[in-house]
Design a protein around this motif. Sequence first.
Motif, mmCIF file in Angstrom:
data_model
loop_
_atom_site.group_PDB
_atom_site.id
_atom_site.type_symbol
_atom_site.label_atom_id
_atom_site.label_comp_id
_atom_site.label_asym_id
_atom_site.label_seq_id
_atom_site.Cartn_x
_atom_site.Cartn_y
_atom_site.Cartn_z
ATOM 1 N N ASN A 127 52.899 17.536 125.535
ATOM 2 C CA ASN A 127 53.977 18.203 124.811
ATOM 3 C C ASN A 127 54.917 18.921 125.791
ATOM 4 O O ASN A 127 56.146 18.782 125.731
ATOM 5 C CB ASN A 127 53.308 19.204 123.858
ATOM 6 C CG ASN A 127 54.233 19.687 122.773
ATOM 7 O OD1 ASN A 127 55.282 19.092 122.530
ATOM 8 N ND2 ASN A 127 53.863 20.783 122.119
ATOM 9 N N ALA A 128 54.295 19.639 126.729
ATOM 10 C CA ALA A 128 55.076 20.400 127.710
ATOM 11 C C ALA A 128 55.923 19.468 128.566
ATOM 12 O O ALA A 128 57.094 19.745 128.864
ATOM 13 C CB ALA A 128 54.139 21.220 128.592
ATOM 14 N N ARG A 129 55.323 18.358 128.941
ATOM 15 C CA ARG A 129 56.046 17.406 129.810
ATOM 16 C C ARG A 129 57.346 16.954 129.143
ATOM 17 O O ARG A 129 58.422 16.986 129.731
ATOM 18 C CB ARG A 129 55.129 16.205 130.105
ATOM 19 C CG ARG A 129 55.789 15.140 130.914
ATOM 20 C CD ARG A 129 54.831 14.048 131.383
ATOM 21 N NE ARG A 129 55.621 13.011 132.006
ATOM 22 C CZ ARG A 129 56.090 11.950 131.363
ATOM 23 N NH1 ARG A 129 55.798 11.757 130.083
ATOM 24 N NH2 ARG A 129 56.848 11.066 131.988
ATOM 25 N N LEU A 130 57.222 16.582 127.864
ATOM 26 C CA LEU A 130 58.432 16.108 127.186
ATOM 27 C C LEU A 130 59.425 17.236 126.926
ATOM 28 O O LEU A 130 60.637 17.044 127.007
ATOM 29 C CB LEU A 130 58.073 15.385 125.887
ATOM 30 C CG LEU A 130 57.393 14.029 126.013
ATOM 31 C CD1 LEU A 130 57.827 13.089 124.880
ATOM 32 C CD2 LEU A 130 57.628 13.321 127.330
ATOM 33 N N LYS A 131 58.895 18.423 126.668
ATOM 34 C CA LYS A 131 59.799 19.571 126.470
ATOM 35 C C LYS A 131 60.654 19.790 127.709
ATOM 36 O O LYS A 131 61.843 20.109 127.607
ATOM 37 C CB LYS A 131 58.993 20.845 126.191
ATOM 38 C CG LYS A 131 58.531 20.989 124.759
ATOM 39 C CD LYS A 131 57.825 22.322 124.634
ATOM 40 C CE LYS A 131 57.300 22.551 123.236
ATOM 41 N NZ LYS A 131 56.389 23.710 123.189
#
Length: 423
Positions: A127-131
Motif C-alpha cells: 500500500n505504502a509503495r503505491l502511495k
Amino acid sequence: MTELSSRIPGFHKMPVEDRVRLVAERTGLSDDDVAVLMNEGSLSLETANRMIENVIGTMGVPIGVATNLIIDGREMLVPVATEESSVVAAICNAARQCRGGGGIVTSSSGPLMIAQVQLVDIPDPENARLKILERREDIKAICDQTDPVLLQHGGGFRDLEVRLLETAGGTMVITHIVVDCRDAMGANAVNSMAEALAPHITQWTGGRVFLRILSNLADRRLARARGVWLAEDIGGPDVRDGIISAFRFADADPYRAATHNKGIMNGVTACVLATGNDTRAIESGAHAYAARTGRYRSLSRWERDADGNLVGVLELPMAVGLIGGAVKVHPVPQILLRMMKITTADELARVVAAVGLAQNFAALRVLATTGVQKGHMALHAQNIAIMAGAVGPEVDAVAKALVAGGKVRVDLAEAELRKLRGG
Ligand code: MEV
C-alpha cells in the motif's frame, strides 16, 4: 617528547603551523620532518586547511601524462595521479597498440544519480509503495525546489522507483529518486532532496523514515568504453586469445576478478584523483556494479571480432563532477581539466572509462605474455636504489646493476652503491 595523549581540545581551531609543531612534539618528529610537512607544493596549507579538518600537511602524489590515447577520434593527453609505477607506462602502451583500431570509443547513460529514502515500521508495504508512486509529481516538485540552481542548468528530478526490501528487520520500503546532476557529482544535491522528501513520505504513508542518502551504486550513470586492438598490433592471435582467456578466468572467479578489476581501477582511480573527484565513491560503485549479478565478476569483457581482432569493452558507474568538492578548490584539477579540454562531467566520465579499459588491456597483455615482474623490475629497482640511499645519477646506475643481476633487493642495492662510491 611529551607523553602521547590523542585528546587535544581546540586542535581543530589552531593555526596549521602550531598544529604541526604540537603533533611533532607529541610524536617525536624532527625539525626536518616538520619542514617536509609544512612544505607547500601545488596545494597551499591554507587551502588544504579549508578542505579537511585538523590539517598538518599535504601529500604529493606524482601526476603522469598518458600519451597515445585517441578517445572518440580525438587525440588526448590524459593526466593520472598515482603512486604505483608502471600504471602510466601501461596506459601509454595500450593506447599506442589501439591506434591501429581507431582508438577508444566511449558513451554514457547520462549523469543520473540515485538517492535512497528508507522507510520502516510499515504494516502495509504494498500500500505504502503505491502511495509513494502516486505522488510522483509532488516528489518532482519537492526535489526540484530543493535545488533551483541545478534546475537552471538543465538538471533536476527525472525518475522515481519504490522497492520493497526484505530485511532481518522486516519489509522496508525504499524510495529511489533519480536526479540529473549535470556537471556536478551530485552528492550534495541528491542528499538535500532526499532529506527534503523524507517528512512527506512519513506523512503520506504513516511509516518511519531513517536513512536519506545517495547510492554509490550509480547504475543510472554508467560510462562505457570500447576498443578494437588489431591482432597484428598486439603480437598476434596467441596474445589475443591469451587476453580473452584471462578475461574468462576473471569473469568466472572472484579471486581473479578482484585483481583484474584492481588493474582497471589503477587507471580509473588515478584519473579520478587527478581531477579532484571522490575516488572512494567511484571504487565502491565499481565493485558493487561488478557484483550486480550476485557474483563478483569482471567489469570488462573481451572477445574476438569477425576479423580476428581483439575487442574490449568496459562499463561501470562513473559519478564524477566538474563542480563542487575538491575539483574547484584544489588548483591542480582545474589545470588538468583545461589540459584535457574537458568541459562536461559526462566527457570526463567517458575519458576515465577509456583509461580504465586501456589499463586493463595492458595488464592482461603482460600477464598473458611475459608476466608482470619483468616490466616492474626496472621501476621497482629505482625505488629500491633510492631506499638504499642512491641520489641523482646513482639511482639509475644502481637500478641498472640490480636489473642486470636479476635480483632487486635493498641489501644488493646498498652493496652496488658502496661499489659505485668506491667503498
Ligand atoms: C597491478 O597493480 C595490477 C594487476 O595485478 C592487474 C591484473 O592482474 O589484471 C597487474
